[in-house]
Scaffold this motif. Sequence first.
Motif, PDB file in Angstrom:
ATOM      1  N   LEU A  75       2.123  -2.075   4.686  1.00  0.00           N
ATOM      2  CA  LEU A  75       1.067  -3.098   4.569  1.00  0.00           C
ATOM      3  C   LEU A  75       1.124  -3.782   3.199  1.00  0.00           C
ATOM      4  N   VAL A  76       0.969  -5.107   3.223  1.00  0.00           N
ATOM      5  CA  VAL A  76       1.009  -5.878   1.977  1.00  0.00           C
ATOM      6  C   VAL A  76      -0.352  -6.531   1.737  1.00  0.00           C
ATOM      7  N   ARG A 123      -1.144 -10.113   6.145  1.00  0.00           N
ATOM      8  CA  ARG A 123      -0.549  -9.658   7.403  1.00  0.00           C
ATOM      9  C   ARG A 123       0.734 -10.414   7.697  1.00  0.00           C
ATOM     10  N   ASP A 124       0.859 -11.596   7.007  1.00  0.00           N
ATOM     11  CA  ASP A 124       2.041 -12.423   7.260  1.00  0.00           C
ATOM     12  C   ASP A 124       3.274 -11.929   6.514  1.00  0.00           C
ATOM     13  N   LYS A 125       3.114 -10.907   5.666  1.00  0.00           N
ATOM     14  CA  LYS A 125       4.243 -10.472   4.856  1.00  0.00           C
ATOM     15  C   LYS A 125       4.668  -9.051   5.196  1.00  0.00           C
ATOM     16  N   SER A 126       5.967  -8.822   5.134  1.00  0.00           N
ATOM     17  CA  SER A 126       6.461  -7.460   5.294  1.00  0.00           C
ATOM     18  C   SER A 126       6.649  -6.864   3.903  1.00  0.00           C
ATOM     19  N   ALA A 127       6.798  -5.522   3.859  1.00  0.00           N
ATOM     20  CA  ALA A 127       6.872  -4.828   2.569  1.00  0.00           C
ATOM     21  C   ALA A 127       7.989  -5.384   1.686  1.00  0.00           C
ATOM     22  N   THR A 128       9.100  -5.760   2.302  1.00  0.00           N
ATOM     23  CA  THR A 128      10.215  -6.253   1.487  1.00  0.00           C
ATOM     24  C   THR A 128       9.877  -7.583   0.800  1.00  0.00           C
ATOM     25  N   GLU A 129       8.879  -8.237   1.304  1.00  0.00           N
ATOM     26  CA  GLU A 129       8.506  -9.522   0.692  1.00  0.00           C
ATOM     27  C   GLU A 129       7.493  -9.390  -0.439  1.00  0.00           C
ATOM     28  N   ALA A 130       7.111  -8.153  -0.735  1.00  0.00           N
ATOM     29  CA  ALA A 130       6.167  -7.956  -1.849  1.00  0.00           C
ATOM     30  C   ALA A 130       6.846  -8.313  -3.166  1.00  0.00           C
ATOM     31  N   ASP A 131       6.041  -8.460  -4.226  1.00  0.00           N
ATOM     32  CA  ASP A 131       6.580  -8.872  -5.520  1.00  0.00           C
ATOM     33  C   ASP A 131       7.416  -7.774  -6.176  1.00  0.00           C
ATOM     34  N   THR A 132       8.243  -8.200  -7.110  1.00  0.00           N
ATOM     35  CA  THR A 132       9.017  -7.250  -7.900  1.00  0.00           C
ATOM     36  C   THR A 132       8.315  -7.030  -9.235  1.00  0.00           C
ATOM     37  N   LEU A 133       8.674  -5.931  -9.879  1.00  0.00           N
ATOM     38  CA  LEU A 133       8.091  -5.633 -11.188  1.00  0.00           C
ATOM     39  C   LEU A 133       8.419  -6.756 -12.184  1.00  0.00           C
ATOM     40  N   ASP A 134       9.605  -7.275 -12.082  1.00  0.00           N
ATOM     41  CA  ASP A 134       9.986  -8.367 -12.989  1.00  0.00           C
ATOM     42  C   ASP A 134       9.076  -9.574 -12.822  1.00  0.00           C
ATOM     43  N   ALA A 135       8.733  -9.872 -11.570  1.00  0.00           N
ATOM     44  CA  ALA A 135       7.845 -11.007 -11.319  1.00  0.00           C
ATOM     45  C   ALA A 135       6.474 -10.747 -11.934  1.00  0.00           C
ATOM     46  N   LEU A 138       0.857  -1.184   0.000  1.00  0.00           N
ATOM     47  CA  LEU A 138       0.000   0.000   0.000  1.00  0.00           C
ATOM     48  C   LEU A 138       0.896   1.238   0.000  1.00  0.00           C
ATOM     49  N   LEU A 139       0.678   2.140  -1.009  1.00  0.00           N
ATOM     50  CA  LEU A 139       1.577   3.292  -1.162  1.00  0.00           C
ATOM     51  C   LEU A 139       0.819   4.621  -1.024  1.00  0.00           C
ATOM     52  N   TYR A 140      -0.365   4.713  -1.624  1.00  0.00           N
ATOM     53  CA  TYR A 140      -1.199   5.914  -1.512  1.00  0.00           C
ATOM     54  C   TYR A 140      -2.602   5.515  -1.096  1.00  0.00           C
TER      55      TYR A 140
END
Lengths: 343, 546
Positions: free
Chosen positions: B494-495, B525-537, B427-429
């Motif tokens: 938040l992811v 809730r089980d994921k932190s922001a760093t665990e979100a997907d990448t653009l490549d994925a 969540l960014l905006y």
Amino acid sequence: MAKVDLLQLRPEGLYCEIGDFYIDPWRKVHRAVVTHAHSDHARWGMGRYLCAEEGRDLLAARVGTASLIQGVAFGEVVHHRGVQVTLLPAGHIRGSAQVKVEYQGEIWIVTGDYKLQNDATCTPFELGRCHCLITETTFGLPIYRWRAPEAIGHEINAWWRANQSEGRTSVLLGYALGKTQRLLSLLDPSIGPIYEHGSSAKLTEIYRATGCALPPAKNPTQEPKGTDFAGSMVLAPPSAVGSSWLRRFGDVRTAQASGWMQIRGIRRRGAVDRGFVLSDHVDWPSLLSVIRESGAERVLTTHGYAAIVSRYLVEMGLDSTPLETPFTGEANAEEEEVEPAPV
Amino acid sequence: MQRRRRWNLRRFSQLFSALDATNKTQEKVAAMADYFRSSPAEEAIWAVAFLCGQKLPSMVSRTKIREWAGETAGVPDWLFEACYDAVGDQSETISLLLGGGESSPRSGAQTDEVHLGEWVESRLLPLADDGEQDQKRKLQQLWTQLTPQEIFLMHKLLGGGFRVGVSQDLVVRALGEATGVPVPILAHRLMGKWKPTPEFFAQLISPDAGATHDRQPYPFCLAHPISEDPASIGPASDYLFEWKWDGIRCQAIRRNGILSLWSRGEELVNEAFPEVLRTLEALPDGITLDAEILAWDGERPMPFTSLQRRLGRKNPGKKLLSEVPVVLVAYDLLEFEGQDLRELELDRRRELLRRLTEAHRDLRGLRISEGMQFAEWPEAEAARSRAREMGAEGLMIKGRSSLYQGGRKRGIWWKWKLDPFTIDAVLLYAQRGTGRRASLYTDYTFAVWRGEELLPIAKAYSGLNDEEIAEVDAFIRKNTLESFGPVRSVKPELVFEIAFESIQLSSRHKSGIAVRFPRIARWRRDKSATEADTLDAVKALLATLR
Ligand SMILES: [Zn+2]
Ligand SMILES: [Zn+2]
């Protein structure tokens, strides 16, 4: 005074230090006693071989160097550097032997592969008494209890007849050495013509030449073009499944004969229509009775369920440990017939 | 001379062997047909029940059976375990431990045939009333009397049934071959609840078409998924299109004043939906509707999770009834004025259905499923892309001249679902919502990683429940980084799992891609922001499209 073990495990195989020979070694050694001609027991490149006379020609066909092989009759004692070596029939395949090693009253027996069930193609298993027994445990679980081979033979012949009545060819899969000839001995040749794959034909010839009477089996590739095979029985190694060799037989029903066919999951996963439970290895009740009647205080286990059988024996109060060997037992696929690359 | 009664399962066991020995459908059907031809009704009907997947009630504890079998075989626990590992099935392990070997009973021994029904009723069912000691004693007795395969089957039955690659469809085909009764009639008679009695078997295979049981549903016509280009099934104009709803597919039957609401799983769900019963009661007698029960908020369906609150809840209270009202959306008319309409073409059945629902316009709980027609496939595709906003899962595609055929017949009905892609995004905006939710931040922009940077990838505003919205709103207020106009940027923390229907390259977006119909699938809730997907994925999903 602690007694020295008569046989011990070396990187080359099971070794008798006093007699300076190996039993079924898997690396090149100068002197090998070989229990039988299956590829995980009989390997190419040994300096000299000793085996049962009954299996001499089969071993020669397997390792290629007949002049280096000495055959001895079952029960004859071979004296070698103070050690007495006697081969006892194992009943596994033609010429299969157990190796009895005796030194100063201490007796060890290596069973090799064996079974107690009737098999018209080889000399029946003979029990020996010993202090230490090294036994195979390919089917060392209480779920493996074989029915009489005669009954399985009836089922196979009934299956053949049923396929025949539907105009189909029966293709029965088994290893080229041992299983094929045993199956042949169980077939009723009055039902129809029997064919066998080229890979077993020369071995079957050796069986016949060494005094084992078997029904005739023809080579299908030598039949005239356009031969109708419908209604016949074809014996082939498991590797023939899906091969072009099989295509000539038209509408076929396939079956496999093996101890593993006891398990429904294995039966169903296989590529065959039918599984017959027919093994050349010892089953659970016979394994226990052999161990008991051998009088052995110590039992070393190889093949398959070695660790489990060993634990069971320890709980029964025997001294037992599993041995790490590359023996494969009754391979579930065609492995038994794969010749390992010379080391 | 006294004949020993060996309570065997010989016949059924032979059938099992025959079914187990082949994976060819025609041979399975032939084996069952032979069996039905040669078996008395008392036997055959139990076989029908078992082969169709009916289960015996659970009577003996699985753990106890294992314990007793091990003890009887003289096998310690760890060794039983090792055997089980080799076999992979408890029933089979027991059969091999206790029934194998040369000492197993010979089928040639003097035995009386006992049919399957008598065997089940006199040997198995009474175990339910026995104490453990009696159960053990009786099982031990059975183990000595049965062949290994019979032991295997007995334990499969005790343990809740077995699989032998036979469906109800195949059983029905075999019964048809054996009795000459048409397959659709047999399938119809096997619908719903029945007891394996010889009387039922007699009705089942009775040649006279006979009166239909008042409660009996018809076999449901099922759809195949469309996986490729839909044009491969012919011109769009050959088909009728409907929304594919995510509710409870059912048959609503009114015969002789008796009302039945059958779910697809052949459960009678009358008690869960009293308002549907009232609707049905207002319709003329002798009808069967193929329909969907949907939770309906007045304009559109409510999510399936709402409907789930109603399902399995007998005699729902006032509160639940008002919170989750349901309607019956009728797709098809299978029976009218007591006449079976299944042999009519779909267009004709729909016409009759339309007239029926017209005549009962006043019934608020009854809706007709909207039928759509398209000249070309692109128009159908455009409609499908609206499915999400309709609250539907996609489109149903039904051959306009198709008859109503039970089972999953190929080439009659198709389902063309939206299949969502999902990604995990941060969540960014956030932006305030509209209407009822104007006071809350409910419109979100989500981002994925490109290196150290988060790039916006999707806007979404639906998918969270009220509690979650309130929680996210509070987070946003506490973690605002900047405000520009109505939009706030928030601490990336938040992811959420974002689902969308399609993805394409886009030069208008900074990320270079655009996703279609994004929505929030769930809060990770089980994921932190760093665990979100990448653009490549995310871009890799493009490749899966074609
Ligand atoms: Zn062998
Ligand atoms: Zn071996």
